[in-house]
Write a protein that holds these residues in place. Structure first.
Motif, mmCIF file in Angstrom:
data_model
loop_
_atom_site.group_PDB
_atom_site.id
_atom_site.type_symbol
_atom_site.label_atom_id
_atom_site.label_comp_id
_atom_site.label_asym_id
_atom_site.label_seq_id
_atom_site.Cartn_x
_atom_site.Cartn_y
_atom_site.Cartn_z
ATOM 1 N N GLU A 135 0.835 -1.218 0.000
ATOM 2 C CA GLU A 135 0.000 0.000 0.000
ATOM 3 C C GLU A 135 0.862 1.257 0.000
ATOM 4 O O GLU A 135 0.616 2.194 -0.757
ATOM 5 N N VAL A 136 1.898 1.307 0.822
ATOM 6 C CA VAL A 136 2.790 2.470 0.888
ATOM 7 C C VAL A 136 3.542 2.631 -0.430
ATOM 8 O O VAL A 136 3.723 3.746 -0.924
ATOM 9 N N GLN A 137 3.968 1.515 -1.017
ATOM 10 C CA GLN A 137 4.706 1.595 -2.278
ATOM 11 C C GLN A 137 3.824 2.096 -3.414
ATOM 12 O O GLN A 137 4.295 2.787 -4.315
ATOM 13 N N GLN A 138 2.533 1.769 -3.382
ATOM 14 C CA GLN A 138 1.614 2.232 -4.423
ATOM 15 C C GLN A 138 1.382 3.737 -4.319
ATOM 16 O O GLN A 138 1.150 4.410 -5.316
ATOM 17 N N LEU A 139 1.461 4.284 -3.111
ATOM 18 C CA LEU A 139 1.219 5.711 -2.909
ATOM 19 C C LEU A 139 2.463 6.565 -3.134
ATOM 20 O O LEU A 139 2.362 7.772 -3.330
ATOM 21 N N SER A 140 3.623 5.968 -3.101
ATOM 22 C CA SER A 140 4.862 6.730 -3.219
ATOM 23 C C SER A 140 5.285 6.816 -4.686
ATOM 24 O O SER A 140 4.871 6.014 -5.517
ATOM 25 N N PRO A 141 6.148 7.768 -4.992
ATOM 26 C CA PRO A 141 6.617 7.899 -6.374
ATOM 27 C C PRO A 141 7.450 6.679 -6.779
ATOM 28 O O PRO A 141 7.995 5.974 -5.942
#
Length: 194
Positions: A135-141
């Protein structure tokens, strides 16, 4: 442990004095005598060891020491009883009583029981961490640091790079394999289970 030290010949004569239906036959008696292992005070399971020799002059003193040890009046009565013994038997008597408190070992304790679903709970928690990382990786550039993942009371995980889903699953499998080994080893180690 009370060991009645009687010669085999004396035991054989006592056996022959018993009623016919209570006697051991000669083959069985010799087999029993051959298999008998004399107790040794050095062995933990034979301590304290009291050796009674029927007909000896110190028989009553040893029996008094046994009674004192069983009833918990060890120190006073054993000291009084050992005055009647020859020095060698008195020393054996005092050594037999200085066993101290026995510590439980792996063989004598039951392993702590874990819940039947412990491994399932570990798997579910690992999957939750995996989902939060994705989830965090999907939101980050796409380029640079992937961000940080807050894991509740467990703390915070700082991601320095993006990890593919296959890599995350591989790490999860490795973690679960390690957790399974640790969990099963704790079942056999009472100190670690507590």
């Amino acid at each position: 442990m009370v060991h009645v030290a009687t010669p085999t010949e004396t035991c054989s004569s006592w056996n022959l004095q018993r009623p016919e239906e209570e006697q051991y036959n000669d083959i069985v008696f010799k087999d029993l005598a051959g298999r008998f292992e004399t107790p040794d005070a050095c062995n933990r399971w034979d301590a304290p060891l009291f050796t009674v020799r029927p007909g000896s002059e110190d028989e009553n003193a040893v029996l008094a020491a046994v009674v004192a040890a069983v009833t918990g009046q060890q120190q006073q009565q054993v000291a009084a009883a050992s005055e009647d013994l020859d020095p060698q038997h008195a020393e054996q008597l005092h050594q037999g009583l200085d066993v101290g408190e026995l510590q439980p070992t792996t063989a004598t304790t039951n392993p702590a029981l874990l819940a039947t679903n412990v491994l399932h709970e570990i798997d579910r928690a690992a999957q939750d961490v995996l989902n939060k990382i994705v989830e965090v990786q999907q939101l980050s550039p796409i380029a640079g640091a992937a961000g940080s993942v807050v894991l509740g009371q467990a703390g915070q995980l700082q991601l320095n790079r993006h990890a593919s889903l296959a890599e995350l699953r591989r790490h999860k499998r490795a973690f679960l394999k390690l957790a399974t080994k640790i969990t099963s080893s704790r079942l056999h180690d009472p100190a670690a289970a507590q």
